[in-house]
Design a protein around this motif. Structure first.
Motif, PDB file in Angstrom:
ATOM      1  N   LEU A  73       9.107  -8.314  -1.165  1.00 26.17           N
ATOM      2  CA  LEU A  73       8.407  -7.714  -0.025  1.00 26.17           C
ATOM      3  C   LEU A  73       7.254  -6.875  -0.539  1.00 26.17           C
ATOM      4  O   LEU A  73       7.440  -6.006  -1.400  1.00 26.17           O
ATOM      5  CB  LEU A  73       9.343  -6.817   0.786  1.00 26.17           C
ATOM      6  CG  LEU A  73       8.658  -5.910   1.827  1.00 26.17           C
ATOM      7  CD1 LEU A  73       8.051  -6.746   2.960  1.00 26.17           C
ATOM      8  CD2 LEU A  73       9.629  -4.882   2.381  1.00 26.17           C
ATOM      9  N   LYS A  74       6.059  -7.111  -0.031  1.00 31.31           N
ATOM     10  CA  LYS A  74       4.888  -6.320  -0.375  1.00 31.31           C
ATOM     11  C   LYS A  74       4.150  -5.950   0.906  1.00 31.31           C
ATOM     12  O   LYS A  74       3.941  -6.810   1.772  1.00 31.31           O
ATOM     13  CB  LYS A  74       3.946  -7.092  -1.308  1.00 31.31           C
ATOM     14  CG  LYS A  74       2.733  -6.286  -1.782  1.00 31.31           C
ATOM     15  CD  LYS A  74       1.906  -7.072  -2.762  1.00 31.31           C
ATOM     16  CE  LYS A  74       0.688  -6.282  -3.233  1.00 31.31           C
ATOM     17  NZ  LYS A  74       1.050  -5.033  -3.947  1.00 31.31           N
ATOM     18  N   LEU A  75       3.786  -4.685   1.050  1.00 34.33           N
ATOM     19  CA  LEU A  75       3.046  -4.225   2.222  1.00 34.33           C
ATOM     20  C   LEU A  75       1.551  -4.399   1.989  1.00 34.33           C
ATOM     21  O   LEU A  75       1.001  -3.854   1.032  1.00 34.33           O
ATOM     22  CB  LEU A  75       3.361  -2.754   2.517  1.00 34.33           C
ATOM     23  CG  LEU A  75       4.832  -2.367   2.676  1.00 34.33           C
ATOM     24  CD1 LEU A  75       4.943  -0.922   3.132  1.00 34.33           C
ATOM     25  CD2 LEU A  75       5.543  -3.302   3.658  1.00 34.33           C
ATOM     26  N   ARG A  76       0.909  -5.149   2.860  1.00 32.03           N
ATOM     27  CA  ARG A  76      -0.532  -5.356   2.783  1.00 32.03           C
ATOM     28  C   ARG A  76      -1.233  -4.417   3.770  1.00 32.03           C
ATOM     29  O   ARG A  76      -0.777  -4.223   4.887  1.00 32.03           O
ATOM     30  CB  ARG A  76      -0.885  -6.812   3.119  1.00 32.03           C
ATOM     31  CG  ARG A  76      -0.273  -7.839   2.167  1.00 32.03           C
ATOM     32  CD  ARG A  76      -0.941  -7.796   0.806  1.00 32.03           C
ATOM     33  NE  ARG A  76      -0.460  -8.864  -0.071  1.00 32.03           N
ATOM     34  CZ  ARG A  76      -0.862  -9.033  -1.326  1.00 32.03           C
ATOM     35  NH1 ARG A  76      -1.730  -8.188  -1.844  1.00 32.03           N
ATOM     36  NH2 ARG A  76      -0.376 -10.023  -2.048  1.00 32.03           N
ATOM     37  N   SER A  77      -2.332  -3.840   3.343  1.00 31.34           N
ATOM     38  CA  SER A  77      -3.179  -2.980   4.184  1.00 31.34           C
ATOM     39  C   SER A  77      -2.396  -1.876   4.892  1.00 31.34           C
ATOM     40  O   SER A  77      -2.524  -1.692   6.113  1.00 31.34           O
ATOM     41  CB  SER A  77      -3.929  -3.833   5.229  1.00 31.34           C
ATOM     42  OG  SER A  77      -4.659  -4.871   4.616  1.00 31.34           O
TER      43      SER A  77
END
Length: 222
Positions: A73-77
């Motif tokens: 899981l990676k949070l973008r912006s």
């Protein structure tokens, strides 16, 4: 920490996910899936008026399926906003976005088995509050649908996630897109007043001052 716990509670209260009753995991190995996410925590006393302050986050969570069960899981912006109803403009950019930008962007790994998040792995020194935000997002992926009657469109069950074991209402609708792609829309509503277990602690501090006119009295065992 009080804000963080409340934030997670709000984040998992309602979720909408496309899936299937017969197979809770329709994600495919080697694929990436991106969503839009918004969370808001408010602090205030409803009985005294409509003045609230708080914090809002928006981001685009990206799920990368290394296998059918191991996901990144990676949070973008990610962006954080200060919320204050006493201002003409309720939202304004928060300095926390830049201060914790690197921590918010740090990816975490988790296991997703039969529609449930089983294990979460994060860097050792990641701040607890940013990790709680990511855990709150992961809670949206939990789906208790493997043993549900195919004919039921609305049902309740007890579901365990970061806010405890609470009664959860499922509403399921099916449809198809203009291109003829079938889909199932699942909406979850968690009742925070009906929890068997709830990992929330409340503490308070009582301020006192010496009483100069008080006489020393013997202690009495109760």
């Amino acid at each position: 920490m009080k804000w963080l716990l409340l934030f997670v509670a709000i984040a998992v209260t309602t979720a909408t996910i496309t899936t299937s009753k017969n197979d809770a995991n329709k994600y495919k190995e080697g694929k990436q899936y991106t969503y839009h996410y918004e969370g808001l925590v408010k602090n205030g006393l409803p009985s005294t008026g409509r003045e609230y302050t708080g914090l809002k986050i928006t981001c685009n969570p990206q799920l990368t399926f290394l296998t059918n069960e191991i996901i990144i899981l990676k949070l973008r912006s990610p962006r954080l906003y200060e919320y204050n109803t006493t201002r003409h403009i309720h939202y304004k950019d928060s300095s926390l976005t830049n201060k914790f930008h690197e921590e918010l962007l740090t990816p975490i790994k988790f296991y997703y088995i039969y529609g449930k998040v089983e294990k979460v792995f994060a860097p050792e020194h990641e701040p607890e509050w940013t990790l709680n935000i990511k855990k709150g997002i992961l809670s949206l992926l939990n789906l208790e649908m493997l043993d549900i009657d195919e004919d039921l469109s609305t049902f309740t069950t007890y579901e365990t996630d970061v806010v405890g074991e609470c009664e959860t209402l499922y509403d399921v609708t099916e449809g198809s897109t203009d291109l003829g792609v079938n889909f199932m829309n699942v909406t979850k509503v968690k009742d925070m007043n009906k929890c068997i277990k709830n990992p929330v602690s409340v503490s308070s501090t009582i301020k006192t001052k010496p009483c100069g006119s008080c006489e020393d009295k013997p202690e009495v065992e109760l």
